[in-house]
Design a protein around this motif. Structure first.
Motif, PDB file in Angstrom:
ATOM      1  N   ASP A   1       4.888   2.400 -17.731  1.00 24.87           N
ATOM      2  CA  ASP A   1       4.409   1.516 -18.496  1.00 24.87           C
ATOM      3  C   ASP A   1       4.844   0.125 -17.797  1.00 24.87           C
ATOM      4  OD1 ASP A   1       3.109   2.857 -20.433  1.00 24.87           O
ATOM      5  OD2 ASP A   1       4.918   3.376 -21.403  1.00 24.87           O
ATOM      6  N   LYS A   2       4.375  -1.245 -18.059  1.00 26.42           N
ATOM      7  CA  LYS A   2       4.860  -2.318 -17.597  1.00 26.42           C
ATOM      8  C   LYS A   2       5.277  -2.075 -16.063  1.00 26.42           C
ATOM      9  CE  LYS A   2       6.493  -3.920 -22.025  1.00 26.42           C
ATOM     10  NZ  LYS A   2       7.861  -4.569 -22.620  1.00 26.42           N
ATOM     11  N   VAL A   3       4.278  -1.723 -15.296  1.00 30.44           N
ATOM     12  CA  VAL A   3       4.682  -1.490 -14.010  1.00 30.44           C
ATOM     13  C   VAL A   3       3.284  -2.308 -13.172  1.00 30.44           C
ATOM     14  CG1 VAL A   3       5.993   0.710 -14.270  1.00 30.44           C
ATOM     15  CG2 VAL A   3       3.514   0.852 -13.709  1.00 30.44           C
ATOM     16  N   THR A   4       3.570  -2.633 -11.859  1.00 30.65           N
ATOM     17  CA  THR A   4       2.744  -3.214 -11.112  1.00 30.65           C
ATOM     18  C   THR A   4       1.604  -2.050 -10.509  1.00 30.65           C
ATOM     19  OG1 THR A   4       2.239  -4.422  -8.924  1.00 30.65           O
ATOM     20  CG2 THR A   4       4.292  -2.733  -8.832  1.00 30.65           C
ATOM     21  N   LYS A   5       0.631  -2.445 -10.468  1.00 27.39           N
ATOM     22  CA  LYS A   5      -0.524  -1.589  -9.918  1.00 27.39           C
ATOM     23  C   LYS A   5      -0.803  -1.796  -8.551  1.00 27.39           C
ATOM     24  CE  LYS A   5      -1.132  -0.051 -14.356  1.00 27.39           C
ATOM     25  NZ  LYS A   5      -0.852   1.292 -14.869  1.00 27.39           N
ATOM     26  N   GLU A   6      -0.066  -2.647  -7.933  1.00 27.64           N
ATOM     27  CA  GLU A   6      -0.383  -2.924  -6.440  1.00 27.64           C
ATOM     28  C   GLU A   6       0.356  -2.021  -5.646  1.00 27.64           C
ATOM     29  OE1 GLU A   6      -0.977  -7.119  -5.199  1.00 27.64           O
ATOM     30  OE2 GLU A   6       0.023  -7.446  -7.373  1.00 27.64           O
ATOM     31  N   VAL A   7      -0.544  -1.504  -4.568  1.00 26.67           N
ATOM     32  CA  VAL A   7       0.087  -0.571  -3.553  1.00 26.67           C
ATOM     33  C   VAL A   7      -0.051  -1.174  -2.356  1.00 26.67           C
ATOM     34  CG1 VAL A   7       0.121   1.285  -5.054  1.00 26.67           C
ATOM     35  CG2 VAL A   7      -1.832   0.797  -3.411  1.00 26.67           C
ATOM     36  N   VAL A   8       0.823  -0.433  -1.086  1.00 21.45           N
ATOM     37  CA  VAL A   8       0.364  -0.693   0.186  1.00 21.45           C
ATOM     38  C   VAL A   8       0.069   0.593   0.843  1.00 21.45           C
ATOM     39  CG1 VAL A   8       1.340  -1.364   2.556  1.00 21.45           C
ATOM     40  CG2 VAL A   8       1.911  -2.707   0.475  1.00 21.45           C
ATOM     41  N   TRP A   9      -1.257   0.632   1.529  1.00 23.54           N
ATOM     42  CA  TRP A   9      -1.781   1.888   2.134  1.00 23.54           C
ATOM     43  C   TRP A   9      -1.058   2.247   3.447  1.00 23.54           C
ATOM     44  CZ3 TRP A   9      -3.957   5.785  -0.588  1.00 23.54           C
ATOM     45  CH2 TRP A   9      -4.714   5.508  -1.846  1.00 23.54           C
ATOM     46  N   LYS A  10      -0.704   3.148   3.912  1.00 26.36           N
ATOM     47  CA  LYS A  10      -0.143   3.685   5.324  1.00 26.36           C
ATOM     48  C   LYS A  10      -0.719   4.631   5.606  1.00 26.36           C
ATOM     49  CE  LYS A  10       4.307   1.061   4.560  1.00 26.36           C
ATOM     50  NZ  LYS A  10       5.742   1.312   4.701  1.00 26.36           N
ATOM     51  N   THR A  11      -0.608   4.825   7.117  1.00 28.57           N
ATOM     52  CA  THR A  11      -1.236   6.047   7.719  1.00 28.57           C
ATOM     53  C   THR A  11      -0.057   6.472   8.759  1.00 28.57           C
ATOM     54  OG1 THR A  11      -2.780   6.935   9.222  1.00 28.57           O
ATOM     55  CG2 THR A  11      -2.226   4.924   9.642  1.00 28.57           C
ATOM     56  N   SER A  12       0.048   7.684   8.938  1.00 25.50           N
ATOM     57  CA  SER A  12       1.225   8.324   9.628  1.00 25.50           C
ATOM     58  C   SER A  12       0.784   8.133  11.215  1.00 25.50           C
ATOM     59  CB  SER A  12       1.536   9.740   9.073  1.00 25.50           C
ATOM     60  OG  SER A  12       0.420  10.581   9.523  1.00 25.50           O
ATOM     61  N   ASP A  13      -0.510   8.194  11.392  1.00 28.11           N
ATOM     62  CA  ASP A  13      -1.031   8.089  12.759  1.00 28.11           C
ATOM     63  C   ASP A  13      -2.342   7.448  12.816  1.00 28.11           C
ATOM     64  OD1 ASP A  13      -1.882   8.352  15.449  1.00 28.11           O
ATOM     65  OD2 ASP A  13      -1.306  10.447  15.488  1.00 28.11           O
ATOM     66  N   PRO A  14      -2.253   5.798  13.110  1.00 31.70           N
ATOM     67  CA  PRO A  14      -3.542   5.315  13.213  1.00 31.70           C
ATOM     68  C   PRO A  14      -4.516   5.804  14.326  1.00 31.70           C
ATOM     69  CG  PRO A  14      -1.966   4.038  14.064  1.00 31.70           C
ATOM     70  CD  PRO A  14      -1.102   5.325  13.501  1.00 31.70           C
ATOM     71  N   THR A  15      -4.031   6.703  15.322  1.00 31.31           N
ATOM     72  CA  THR A  15      -5.153   6.992  16.435  1.00 31.31           C
ATOM     73  C   THR A  15      -5.832   8.230  15.634  1.00 31.31           C
ATOM     74  OG1 THR A  15      -3.495   8.741  17.278  1.00 31.31           O
ATOM     75  CG2 THR A  15      -3.244   6.521  18.156  1.00 31.31           C
ATOM     76  N   ILE A  16      -5.528   8.755  14.664  1.00 33.46           N
ATOM     77  CA  ILE A  16      -6.061   9.875  14.111  1.00 33.46           C
ATOM     78  C   ILE A  16      -7.310   9.448  12.771  1.00 33.46           C
ATOM     79  CG2 ILE A  16      -6.101  12.118  12.722  1.00 33.46           C
ATOM     80  CD1 ILE A  16      -3.581  12.752  14.571  1.00 33.46           C
ATOM     81  N   ALA A  17      -6.350   8.321  12.087  1.00 32.88           N
ATOM     82  CA  ALA A  17      -7.148   7.912  10.866  1.00 32.88           C
ATOM     83  C   ALA A  17      -6.495   6.631  10.226  1.00 32.88           C
ATOM     84  CB  ALA A  17      -7.146   8.904   9.633  1.00 32.88           C
ATOM     85  N   ILE A  18      -7.371   5.680   9.993  1.00 33.74           N
ATOM     86  CA  ILE A  18      -6.885   4.312   9.704  1.00 33.74           C
ATOM     87  C   ILE A  18      -7.287   4.418   8.244  1.00 33.74           C
ATOM     88  CG2 ILE A  18      -6.748   3.214  11.828  1.00 33.74           C
ATOM     89  CD1 ILE A  18      -9.672   2.026  11.098  1.00 33.74           C
ATOM     90  N   VAL A  19      -6.284   3.540   7.253  1.00 36.35           N
ATOM     91  CA  VAL A  19      -6.868   3.165   5.987  1.00 36.35           C
ATOM     92  C   VAL A  19      -6.846   1.957   5.462  1.00 36.35           C
ATOM     93  CG1 VAL A  19      -4.297   3.927   5.292  1.00 36.35           C
ATOM     94  CG2 VAL A  19      -5.938   4.192   3.502  1.00 36.35           C
ATOM     95  N   SER A  20      -7.686   1.592   4.466  1.00 35.66           N
ATOM     96  CA  SER A  20      -7.629   0.208   3.866  1.00 35.66           C
ATOM     97  C   SER A  20      -8.181   0.384   2.243  1.00 35.66           C
ATOM     98  CB  SER A  20      -8.425  -0.638   4.788  1.00 35.66           C
ATOM     99  OG  SER A  20      -8.376  -2.083   4.029  1.00 35.66           O
ATOM    100  N   ASP A  21      -7.330  -0.013   1.468  1.00 35.58           N
ATOM    101  CA  ASP A  21      -7.870  -0.116   0.033  1.00 35.58           C
ATOM    102  C   ASP A  21      -8.224   1.236  -0.210  1.00 35.58           C
ATOM    103  OD1 ASP A  21      -7.101  -2.728  -0.379  1.00 35.58           O
ATOM    104  OD2 ASP A  21      -9.125  -3.587   0.209  1.00 35.58           O
ATOM    105  N   ALA A  22      -7.521   2.120   0.090  1.00 35.97           N
ATOM    106  CA  ALA A  22      -7.921   3.693  -0.401  1.00 35.97           C
ATOM    107  C   ALA A  22      -9.010   4.293   0.278  1.00 35.97           C
ATOM    108  CB  ALA A  22      -8.267   4.071  -1.723  1.00 35.97           C
ATOM    109  N   ILE A  23      -9.723   3.496   1.483  1.00 39.27           N
ATOM    110  CA  ILE A  23     -10.772   3.900   2.305  1.00 39.27           C
ATOM    111  C   ILE A  23     -10.351   4.432   3.539  1.00 39.27           C
ATOM    112  CG2 ILE A  23     -12.923   3.682   3.276  1.00 39.27           C
ATOM    113  CD1 ILE A  23     -13.400   1.410   1.355  1.00 39.27           C
ATOM    114  N   VAL A  24     -10.373   5.727   3.689  1.00 38.88           N
ATOM    115  CA  VAL A  24      -9.799   6.654   4.991  1.00 38.88           C
ATOM    116  C   VAL A  24     -10.949   6.714   6.286  1.00 38.88           C
ATOM    117  CG1 VAL A  24      -8.778   8.427   6.016  1.00 38.88           C
ATOM    118  CG2 VAL A  24      -8.149   7.546   3.946  1.00 38.88           C
ATOM    119  N   LEU A  25     -10.955   6.150   7.185  1.00 40.30           N
ATOM    120  CA  LEU A  25     -11.694   6.307   8.421  1.00 40.30           C
ATOM    121  C   LEU A  25     -11.107   7.216   9.456  1.00 40.30           C
ATOM    122  CD1 LEU A  25     -14.430   5.377   9.940  1.00 40.30           C
ATOM    123  CD2 LEU A  25     -13.091   3.458  10.687  1.00 40.30           C
ATOM    124  N   ALA A  26     -12.057   8.485   9.525  1.00 41.22           N
ATOM    125  CA  ALA A  26     -11.569   9.259  10.634  1.00 41.22           C
ATOM    126  C   ALA A  26     -11.763   8.743  11.864  1.00 41.22           C
ATOM    127  CB  ALA A  26     -12.285  10.635  10.441  1.00 41.22           C
TER     128      ALA A  26
END
Length: 207
Positions: free
Chosen positions: A154-179
């Motif tokens: 409750d009463k918490v921010t909904k904003e997050v930062v997306w991260k990938t452990s290896d951008p050479t395998i997959a990248i992510v933006s706004d919950a969309i993951v591109l292989a």
């Protein structure tokens, strides 16, 4: 004399902080006396300044520090919040967020109420108790998937930062993951308030 020193002409000089009794005796009639209670206080500052963070999360606390100028003057002050429904402040300068908004914290010298300083504090939503990331665990190379996100608290921010452990395998933006390439990767969503609060998912990219 450890607190105050009396000169021959009757001038009293403060030596250290405290209270003492000064007795004036008539040189002609020793029975003729006058008693004075003297309190020696610290030197009164000309100005005060406040340092510390100017942002705090709901239900979290920050500490403010007060400096007095000149440096040999007292920094003893009282603290006051302009709106305790947004943030409260203790006598020690600990500010705790209550609700989102802005509040002004003012300090006043206890020796001169005309010597003050203030700082504006922004109270923001707190970090989530838990972040849950859900979705498919496999994706074909060159394709994309959309992940699900659940914020707990409750009463918490909904904003997050997306991260990938290896951008050479997959990248992510706004919950969309591109292989990108074949392999395994961890996709995580971190709270913008506290990056140690996060959720993650393991994804395998297949050819």
């Amino acid at each position: 004399e450890s607190i105050a020193l009396v000169l021959d002409d009757g001038e009293v000089i403060g030596v250290s902080i405290g209270k003492t009794t000064i007795v004036a005796v008539d040189k002609i009639d020793e029975n003729n006396k006058a008693v004075f209670e003297i309190e020696v206080t610290p030197k009164i500052p000309l100005t005060l300044s406040i340092t510390g963070k100017n942002k705090v999360a709901i239900d979290k606390s920050i500490e403010l520090q007060v400096s007095a100028y000149p440096q040999d003057t007292s920094n003893a002050v009282t603290f006051k919040s302009s709106d305790e429904s947004i943030a409260v402040v203790s006598n020690e300068g600990i500010v705790t967020g209550v609700n989102e908004g802005q509040v002004v914290i003012t300090v006043v010298s206890i020796y001169n109420e005309n010597v003050t300083s203030s700082i504006t504090i922004e109270v923001v939503a707190g970090s989530p108790k838990e972040i849950i990331v859900s979705g498919k665990n496999t994706v074909i190379q060159g394709e994309y998937i959309v992940l699900g996100l659940e914020i707990i608290g409750d009463k918490v921010t909904k904003e997050v930062v997306w991260k990938t452990s290896d951008p050479t395998i997959a990248i992510v933006s706004d919950a969309i993951v591109l292989a990108v390439n074949k392999g395994s990767v961890t996709i995580s969503a971190h709270s913008i308030i506290d990056e140690e609060v996060y959720g993650s998912i393991e994804i395998k990219v297949e050819p």
